[in-house]
Scaffold this motif. Structure first.
Motif, PDB file in Angstrom:
ATOM      1  N   VAL A   1      -7.687   8.080  -8.795  1.00 37.79           N
ATOM      2  CA  VAL A   1      -6.413   7.849  -8.109  1.00 37.79           C
ATOM      3  C   VAL A   1      -6.601   6.830  -6.989  1.00 37.79           C
ATOM      4  O   VAL A   1      -5.788   5.909  -6.826  1.00 37.79           O
ATOM      5  CB  VAL A   1      -5.818   9.170  -7.581  1.00 37.79           C
ATOM      6  CG1 VAL A   1      -4.732   8.922  -6.553  1.00 37.79           C
ATOM      7  CG2 VAL A   1      -5.270   9.990  -8.728  1.00 37.79           C
ATOM      8  N   ALA A   2      -7.667   6.970  -6.220  1.00 38.31           N
ATOM      9  CA  ALA A   2      -7.924   6.029  -5.121  1.00 38.31           C
ATOM     10  C   ALA A   2      -8.137   4.610  -5.651  1.00 38.31           C
ATOM     11  O   ALA A   2      -7.601   3.644  -5.093  1.00 38.31           O
ATOM     12  CB  ALA A   2      -9.132   6.490  -4.303  1.00 38.31           C
ATOM     13  N   ALA A   3      -8.902   4.482  -6.724  1.00 38.81           N
ATOM     14  CA  ALA A   3      -9.147   3.162  -7.301  1.00 38.81           C
ATOM     15  C   ALA A   3      -7.857   2.573  -7.869  1.00 38.81           C
ATOM     16  O   ALA A   3      -7.563   1.390  -7.660  1.00 38.81           O
ATOM     17  CB  ALA A   3     -10.209   3.260  -8.395  1.00 38.81           C
TER      18      ALA A   3
ATOM     19  N   GLN B   1       0.825  -1.213   0.000  1.00 37.34           N
ATOM     20  CA  GLN B   1       0.000   0.000   0.000  1.00 37.34           C
ATOM     21  C   GLN B   1       0.858   1.262   0.000  1.00 37.34           C
ATOM     22  O   GLN B   1       0.553   2.233  -0.701  1.00 37.34           O
ATOM     23  CB  GLN B   1      -0.964  -0.014   1.176  1.00 37.34           C
ATOM     24  CG  GLN B   1      -2.079  -1.022   0.989  1.00 37.34           C
ATOM     25  CD  GLN B   1      -2.973  -1.159   2.217  1.00 37.34           C
ATOM     26  OE1 GLN B   1      -2.599  -0.783   3.324  1.00 37.34           O
ATOM     27  NE2 GLN B   1      -4.147  -1.706   2.004  1.00 37.34           N
TER      28      GLN B   1
ATOM     29  N   ARG C   1      -4.830   3.267  -6.925  1.00 39.44           N
ATOM     30  CA  ARG C   1      -3.947   2.933  -5.808  1.00 39.44           C
ATOM     31  C   ARG C   1      -4.255   1.523  -5.294  1.00 39.44           C
ATOM     32  O   ARG C   1      -3.339   0.746  -5.016  1.00 39.44           O
ATOM     33  CB  ARG C   1      -4.128   3.962  -4.693  1.00 39.44           C
ATOM     34  CG  ARG C   1      -3.105   3.850  -3.605  1.00 39.44           C
ATOM     35  CD  ARG C   1      -3.286   4.893  -2.519  1.00 39.44           C
ATOM     36  NE  ARG C   1      -3.432   6.242  -3.022  1.00 39.44           N
ATOM     37  CZ  ARG C   1      -4.495   7.023  -2.795  1.00 39.44           C
ATOM     38  NH1 ARG C   1      -5.495   6.611  -2.064  1.00 39.44           N
ATOM     39  NH2 ARG C   1      -4.545   8.243  -3.299  1.00 39.44           N
ATOM     40  N   GLU C   2      -5.534   1.174  -5.200  1.00 36.58           N
ATOM     41  CA  GLU C   2      -5.906  -0.171  -4.736  1.00 36.58           C
ATOM     42  C   GLU C   2      -5.475  -1.244  -5.737  1.00 36.58           C
ATOM     43  O   GLU C   2      -4.994  -2.307  -5.352  1.00 36.58           O
ATOM     44  CB  GLU C   2      -7.411  -0.247  -4.475  1.00 36.58           C
ATOM     45  CG  GLU C   2      -7.863   0.585  -3.287  1.00 36.58           C
ATOM     46  CD  GLU C   2      -7.190   0.168  -1.981  1.00 36.58           C
ATOM     47  OE1 GLU C   2      -7.078  -1.045  -1.711  1.00 36.58           O
ATOM     48  OE2 GLU C   2      -6.771   1.068  -1.233  1.00 36.58           O
TER      49      GLU C   2
ATOM     50  N   THR D   1       0.844   3.924  -3.044  1.00 39.84           N
ATOM     51  CA  THR D   1       0.598   5.348  -2.806  1.00 39.84           C
ATOM     52  C   THR D   1       1.685   6.189  -3.465  1.00 39.84           C
ATOM     53  O   THR D   1       1.402   7.166  -4.160  1.00 39.84           O
ATOM     54  CB  THR D   1       0.531   5.635  -1.293  1.00 39.84           C
ATOM     55  OG1 THR D   1      -0.576   4.903  -0.744  1.00 39.84           O
ATOM     56  CG2 THR D   1       0.354   7.113  -1.010  1.00 39.84           C
TER      57      THR D   1
ATOM     58  N   ARG E   1     -11.857   0.558   6.786  1.00 40.28           N
ATOM     59  CA  ARG E   1     -11.505   1.035   5.441  1.00 40.28           C
ATOM     60  C   ARG E   1     -12.623   1.951   4.964  1.00 40.28           C
ATOM     61  O   ARG E   1     -13.609   2.157   5.649  1.00 40.28           O
ATOM     62  CB  ARG E   1     -11.372  -0.149   4.466  1.00 40.28           C
ATOM     63  CG  ARG E   1     -10.226  -1.060   4.765  1.00 40.28           C
ATOM     64  CD  ARG E   1      -8.884  -0.513   4.411  1.00 40.28           C
ATOM     65  NE  ARG E   1      -8.881  -0.095   3.020  1.00 40.28           N
ATOM     66  CZ  ARG E   1      -7.989   0.717   2.513  1.00 40.28           C
ATOM     67  NH1 ARG E   1      -7.045   1.194   3.247  1.00 40.28           N
ATOM     68  NH2 ARG E   1      -8.019   1.049   1.251  1.00 40.28           N
ATOM     69  N   ASP E   2     -12.485   2.451   3.748  1.00 41.26           N
ATOM     70  CA  ASP E   2     -13.513   3.313   3.186  1.00 41.26           C
ATOM     71  C   ASP E   2     -14.819   2.530   3.090  1.00 41.26           C
ATOM     72  O   ASP E   2     -14.828   1.362   2.763  1.00 41.26           O
ATOM     73  CB  ASP E   2     -13.117   3.781   1.789  1.00 41.26           C
ATOM     74  CG  ASP E   2     -11.845   4.603   1.815  1.00 41.26           C
ATOM     75  OD1 ASP E   2     -11.549   5.172   2.864  1.00 41.26           O
ATOM     76  OD2 ASP E   2     -11.177   4.668   0.783  1.00 41.26           O
TER      77      ASP E   2
ATOM     78  N   ALA F   1      -9.509  12.414  -8.282  1.00 42.47           N
ATOM     79  CA  ALA F   1      -9.313  11.871  -6.926  1.00 42.47           C
ATOM     80  C   ALA F   1      -9.891  10.469  -6.786  1.00 42.47           C
ATOM     81  O   ALA F   1      -9.251   9.585  -6.200  1.00 42.47           O
ATOM     82  CB  ALA F   1      -9.931  12.803  -5.888  1.00 42.47           C
ATOM     83  N   VAL F   2     -11.070  10.250  -7.335  1.00 37.70           N
ATOM     84  CA  VAL F   2     -11.694   8.924  -7.261  1.00 37.70           C
ATOM     85  C   VAL F   2     -10.879   7.919  -8.068  1.00 37.70           C
ATOM     86  O   VAL F   2     -10.638   6.795  -7.624  1.00 37.70           O
ATOM     87  CB  VAL F   2     -13.156   8.985  -7.756  1.00 37.70           C
ATOM     88  CG1 VAL F   2     -13.752   7.595  -7.861  1.00 37.70           C
ATOM     89  CG2 VAL F   2     -13.986   9.859  -6.832  1.00 37.70           C
TER      90      VAL F   2
END
Length: 138
Positions: A71-73, A11, A75-76, A15, A129-130, A68-69
């Motif tokens: 990037v988060a996806a 992780q 990153r996972e 990131t 988590r989210d 932003a959304v």
């Protein structure tokens, strides 16, 4: 290392890698990323690197509001790729450290404190988590 520690390393690496993909820092970490995610250490035969390049271009093409959304996806997804590589090739953890150092990314947070308050008979749901909770209990 146990699986939780490998997940934290993956992780943190994801990131840093995704942050680099969104900036000019990508040129600095690209070859290290190729060795990290590639099935072997030869940059020329890393289809995973091509996948990262495509995602980088996808991010750049997105409007700032949607980034932003995405990037988060991403990153996972990248964390999953890194975790698989690190489990198969633990010696590649040093490559994650290089990417983190090159991007100036902080180490992952290992402790989180959450606080929530409900009023008028409401309920609070907290997750590690989210999470998104829609609807209302009858």
């Amino acid at each position: 290392m146990d699986s939780t520690q490998w997940m934290e390393v993956a992780q943190a690496g994801a990131t840093a890698l995704v942050a680099a993909m969104a900036t000019d820092a990508w040129t600095t970490v690209r070859s290290t990323a190729a060795r990290l995610v590639g099935a072997n250490t030869d940059e020329r035969s890393a289809p995973e690197l091509n996948w990262l390049e495509e995602r980088r271009h996808d991010l750049a093409a997105l409007p700032a509001d949607d980034r932003a959304v995405a990037v988060a996806a991403l990153r996972e997804q990248v964390a999953g790729v890194l975790l698989a590589r690190l489990i198969d090739h633990p010696e590649r953890a040093e490559l994650v450290e290089r990417i983190i150092a090159a991007t100036g990314s902080a180490t992952p947070v290992t402790a989180v404190t959450q606080h929530a308050t409900a009023d008028r008979g409401g309920r609070v749901f907290q997750a590690g988590r989210d999470g998104t909770f829609l609807g209302r209990e009858p």
